[in-house]
Design a protein around this motif. Structure first.
Motif, PDB file in Angstrom:
ATOM      1  N   VAL A 311       0.820  -1.202   0.000  1.00 27.07           N
ATOM      2  CA  VAL A 311       0.000   0.000   0.000  1.00 27.07           C
ATOM      3  C   VAL A 311       0.860   1.260   0.000  1.00 27.07           C
ATOM      4  O   VAL A 311       0.600   2.211  -0.738  1.00 27.07           O
ATOM      5  N   SER A 312       1.905   1.267   0.813  1.00 26.49           N
ATOM      6  CA  SER A 312       2.738   2.463   0.938  1.00 26.49           C
ATOM      7  C   SER A 312       3.626   2.691  -0.275  1.00 26.49           C
ATOM      8  O   SER A 312       3.985   3.829  -0.581  1.00 26.49           O
ATOM      9  N   PHE A 313       3.979   1.617  -0.980  1.00 25.39           N
ATOM     10  CA  PHE A 313       4.915   1.751  -2.094  1.00 25.39           C
ATOM     11  C   PHE A 313       4.317   1.292  -3.419  1.00 25.39           C
ATOM     12  O   PHE A 313       5.049   0.974  -4.358  1.00 25.39           O
ATOM     13  N   ALA A 314       2.982   1.283  -3.509  1.00 27.71           N
ATOM     14  CA  ALA A 314       2.320   0.812  -4.726  1.00 27.71           C
ATOM     15  C   ALA A 314       2.757   1.606  -5.951  1.00 27.71           C
ATOM     16  O   ALA A 314       3.143   1.030  -6.982  1.00 27.71           O
ATOM     17  N   ALA A 315       2.691   2.929  -5.866  1.00 27.93           N
ATOM     18  CA  ALA A 315       3.038   3.764  -7.016  1.00 27.93           C
ATOM     19  C   ALA A 315       4.515   3.614  -7.380  1.00 27.93           C
ATOM     20  O   ALA A 315       4.886   3.581  -8.567  1.00 27.93           O
ATOM     21  N   GLN A 316       5.364   3.525  -6.374  1.00 27.83           N
ATOM     22  CA  GLN A 316       6.799   3.388  -6.640  1.00 27.83           C
ATOM     23  C   GLN A 316       7.118   2.058  -7.317  1.00 27.83           C
ATOM     24  O   GLN A 316       7.979   1.992  -8.201  1.00 27.83           O
ATOM     25  N   ILE A 317       6.422   0.997  -6.901  1.00 25.43           N
ATOM     26  CA  ILE A 317       6.659  -0.318  -7.499  1.00 25.43           C
ATOM     27  C   ILE A 317       6.240  -0.332  -8.962  1.00 25.43           C
ATOM     28  O   ILE A 317       6.971  -0.801  -9.838  1.00 25.43           O
ATOM     29  N   VAL A 318       5.050   0.208  -9.256  1.00 28.42           N
ATOM     30  CA  VAL A 318       4.541   0.200 -10.635  1.00 28.42           C
ATOM     31  C   VAL A 318       5.351   1.145 -11.523  1.00 28.42           C
ATOM     32  O   VAL A 318       5.703   0.796 -12.661  1.00 28.42           O
ATOM     33  N   SER A 319       5.669   2.338 -11.027  1.00 25.79           N
ATOM     34  CA  SER A 319       6.470   3.267 -11.838  1.00 25.79           C
ATOM     35  C   SER A 319       7.856   2.702 -12.094  1.00 25.79           C
ATOM     36  O   SER A 319       8.468   2.977 -13.135  1.00 25.79           O
ATOM     37  N   GLY A 320       8.331   1.871 -11.159  1.00 32.61           N
ATOM     38  CA  GLY A 320       9.635   1.232 -11.331  1.00 32.61           C
ATOM     39  C   GLY A 320       9.655   0.226 -12.473  1.00 32.61           C
ATOM     40  O   GLY A 320      10.732  -0.177 -12.933  1.00 32.61           O
ATOM     41  N   LEU A 321       8.463  -0.186 -12.935  1.00 31.57           N
ATOM     42  CA  LEU A 321       8.383  -1.095 -14.079  1.00 31.57           C
ATOM     43  C   LEU A 321       8.532  -0.341 -15.404  1.00 31.57           C
ATOM     44  O   LEU A 321       8.602  -0.963 -16.464  1.00 31.57           O
ATOM     45  N   GLY A 322       8.561   0.996 -15.326  1.00 31.32           N
ATOM     46  CA  GLY A 322       8.790   1.782 -16.530  1.00 31.32           C
ATOM     47  C   GLY A 322       7.600   2.588 -17.006  1.00 31.32           C
ATOM     48  O   GLY A 322       7.603   3.093 -18.128  1.00 31.32           O
ATOM     49  N   TYR A 323       6.574   2.760 -16.154  1.00 30.42           N
ATOM     50  CA  TYR A 323       5.386   3.509 -16.551  1.00 30.42           C
ATOM     51  C   TYR A 323       5.501   4.968 -16.105  1.00 30.42           C
ATOM     52  O   TYR A 323       6.128   5.285 -15.090  1.00 30.42           O
ATOM     53  N   SER A 324       4.844   5.868 -16.841  1.00 28.09           N
ATOM     54  CA  SER A 324       4.838   7.287 -16.505  1.00 28.09           C
ATOM     55  C   SER A 324       3.973   7.527 -15.267  1.00 28.09           C
ATOM     56  O   SER A 324       3.265   6.629 -14.804  1.00 28.09           O
ATOM     57  N   GLU A 325       4.010   8.769 -14.749  1.00 26.65           N
ATOM     58  CA  GLU A 325       3.241   9.097 -13.552  1.00 26.65           C
ATOM     59  C   GLU A 325       1.759   8.816 -13.728  1.00 26.65           C
ATOM     60  O   GLU A 325       1.133   8.124 -12.918  1.00 26.65           O
ATOM     61  N   HIS A 326       1.173   9.394 -14.783  1.00 26.32           N
ATOM     62  CA  HIS A 326      -0.268   9.234 -14.997  1.00 26.32           C
ATOM     63  C   HIS A 326      -0.637   7.800 -15.343  1.00 26.32           C
ATOM     64  O   HIS A 326      -1.685   7.293 -14.917  1.00 26.32           O
ATOM     65  N   ARG A 327       0.211   7.122 -16.086  1.00 35.31           N
ATOM     66  CA  ARG A 327      -0.054   5.716 -16.431  1.00 35.31           C
ATOM     67  C   ARG A 327       0.045   4.846 -15.172  1.00 35.31           C
ATOM     68  O   ARG A 327      -0.726   3.886 -15.012  1.00 35.31           O
ATOM     69  N   THR A 328       0.970   5.191 -14.294  1.00 29.80           N
ATOM     70  CA  THR A 328       1.121   4.442 -13.044  1.00 29.80           C
ATOM     71  C   THR A 328      -0.155   4.500 -12.212  1.00 29.80           C
ATOM     72  O   THR A 328      -0.589   3.498 -11.634  1.00 29.80           O
ATOM     73  N   VAL A 329      -0.767   5.690 -12.150  1.00 29.62           N
ATOM     74  CA  VAL A 329      -2.014   5.848 -11.393  1.00 29.62           C
ATOM     75  C   VAL A 329      -3.103   4.953 -11.966  1.00 29.62           C
ATOM     76  O   VAL A 329      -3.831   4.274 -11.234  1.00 29.62           O
ATOM     77  N   LEU A 330      -3.224   4.927 -13.299  1.00 30.36           N
ATOM     78  CA  LEU A 330      -4.240   4.091 -13.945  1.00 30.36           C
ATOM     79  C   LEU A 330      -3.947   2.605 -13.753  1.00 30.36           C
ATOM     80  O   LEU A 330      -4.879   1.804 -13.584  1.00 30.36           O
TER      81      LEU A 330
END
Length: 511
Positions: A311-330
């Motif tokens: 929960v605390s690092f969800a965005a960081q984990i997904v963005s670390g896969l190579g997705y942009s900020e807005h794509r990471t949120v989606l």
């Protein structure tokens, strides 16, 4: 007793199979409020309504669902959104604007649970002593106001202080809803209803609003708007909660006296009681000495290491896969679907086979996040890792299932309160510890974090099975001593606020 009252009792015996007689009222008169369960006392004093039909019972259940499920689901969704929005806020520049460095973001995530932990015992005491729905509604008003204030934070100290207070305000949510569920639903109905209001829909709402706010052209920073928007929405919902959620079946303003009677009577087979306002030291000691209490506590701690990290690092984990900020949120939207599905995957079989195999099913489902943890560490393909990340959220179903099971297996209002408090202390400690395994120097792979989650998931599977085994052995012991429990109901026993050990003759554990 009048002839009409005697006829009512006779019909009740005929239609419902419940053993109730004049001794029930004698028990009420001969015991103090401290010793009585308020729900059973209500039944004894209103036995003229005992001749209700199965159709009436179904109608009351429908009204309960209509009254509770939507607003309880909204409440947990909004509360969970707060935990996810902190991750999206970091993605939108909160760390830069507040000048966070090193492990300070991890501490911002953890400190919420210090506040949660510090308020846990007082919250559970207040929930027992005062109207549960009023405690919940007022706490929501307070923490939603604090959530909006976070949007004005400019440094680590302010963020930390507000997150601490936020945790204190949110402490009431899960204990209150758990108590309400145990008051209004039968044991076999509780798993599925808990799975509904404990659903993971928050990611859908958080992701959608976060994406909309992130792409808006506003003079206010996107991360600040996130907190202000979510806080304002929750503040409005808080007042609706105060109106709609009843404190107990006896206090439900939407029910007639007959419907209140049916609502309480239909849950009598739980043998866990409805409400007692007095804190009983002997029940607290019994809870502390019970091996199942600590087995459950270890499970809750172990499974929530995954919760605290993801929960605390969800965005960081997904963005670390190579997705942009807005794509990471989606890309975070589907996580709620997987959380919800895992809860229902465990809960639905409980409707078919109530009382058995829930711990076994829960242990099997827990294998899914354990396997996904390994895949997240070993796979290199982006799509494969993303799929593993989604199925990782199957950890949620086992947690929801066991929280429900813990309450179904606990009788005595003080004992329930203590067991509830211990479970949520374990929840808090796990969520404090978990973010510290996710080292900023290891971003975005976080090998230490995944190692910790993997180890504790294995521990959680073991404790689930041990808990089930303890319940099976205790049931066999009681069956040998007292015989198999039939469907009859001993009002003169259940009218007292007794624990599951004190009424061993009629209480059997769900496993």
């Amino acid at each position: 007793m009048s002839s009409e009252e005697q006829l009512g009792e006779s019909n009740f015996l005929k239609n419902q199979g419940t053993k109730i007689d004049i001794k029930s009222l004698e028990v009420v008169k001969s015991h103090s409020e401290k010793e009585l369960d308020l729900g059973a006392e209500f039944l004894a004093k209103n036995s003229e309504h005992a001749d209700y039909t199965p159709a009436e019972a179904r109608k009351v259940l429908f009204k309960i669902d209509l009254m509770l499920m939507p607003i309880m689901t909204v409440a947990t969704t909004l509360a969970a959104a707060d935990k996810i929005v902190i991750s999206n806020a970091a993605l939108y520049g909160m760390e830069t604007d507040c000048k966070l460095v090193g492990q300070q973001y991890s501490w911002i995530a953890s400190i919420f649970y210090f506040g949660y932990l510090g308020m846990e015992a007082p919250a559970n005491y207040l929930i027992q002593r005062y109207p549960v729905a009023k405690c919940l509604g007022i706490s929501f008003i307070i923490w939603s106001s604090i959530l909006m204030c976070i949007g004005a934070a400019n440094n680590f100290a302010t963020l930390a202080a507000l997150r601490f207070l936020l945790g204190m305000g949110e402490t009431f949510l899960f204990p209150a809803l758990t108590v309400i569920t145990s008051m209004f639903y039968r044991k076999k109905e509780q798993p599925f209803r808990t799975a509904i209001w404990f659903s993971g829909f928050s990611s859908l709402i958080t992701g959608s609003l976060s994406y909309g706010i992130g792409t808006s052209n506003s003079s206010v920073a996107s991360w600040r708007l996130l907190f202000i928007t979510f806080g304002a929405i929750t503040f409005g919902i808080s007042w609706i909660m105060l109106i709609l959620i009843p404190d107990s079946p006896m206090k439900c303003r939407f029910f007639s006296t007959r419907e209140k009677y049916i609502a309480i009577d239909r849950t009598k087979e739980n043998r866990t009681g409805t409400k007692n306002k007095v804190f009983k030291k002997d029940q607290a000691i019994e809870a502390l000495l019970s091996p199942t209490t600590w087995c459950m506590a270890i499970f809750v701690f172990s499974i929530n290491i995954a919760n605290g990290g993801l929960v605390s690092f969800a965005a960081q984990i997904v963005s670390g896969l190579g997705y942009s900020e807005h794509r990471t949120v989606l890309m975070g939207l589907p996580t709620g679907v997987f959380m919800t599905f895992s809860s229902w995957l465990i809960a639905l079989p409980c409707l078919v086979v109530p009382g058995k195999f829930r711990t076994v099913i829960t242990a099997i489902v827990t294998l899914c996040p354990l396997i996904c943890c390994v895949l997240m560490m070993k796979l290199t393909d982006k799509i494969s890792r993303l799929l593993a990340y989604y199925f990782f959220y199957f950890y949620w179903g086992p947690y929801v299932s066991m929280c429900s099971l813990s309450m179904a297996n606990t009788s005595g209002h003080t004992k329930k309160t203590v067991v509830n408090a211990i479970n949520f202390i374990s929840y808090c400690v796990a969520n404090i510890v978990a973010p510290q395994f996710f080292l900023s120097s290891q971003s975005p792979e976080y090998p230490t974090g995944y190692d910790a989650i993997l180890s504790f998931l294995a521990v959680s599977i073991v404790t689930i099975l041990i808990y089930g085994l303890l319940c099976i052995l205790e049931n066999k012991k009681r069956n040998k001593k007292y015989g198999i429990v039939d469907s009859s109901y001993k009002m003169e026993l259940d009218i007292l606020d007794l624990t599951d050990i004190q009424k061993a003759e009629v209480f059997r554990y769900t496993w």
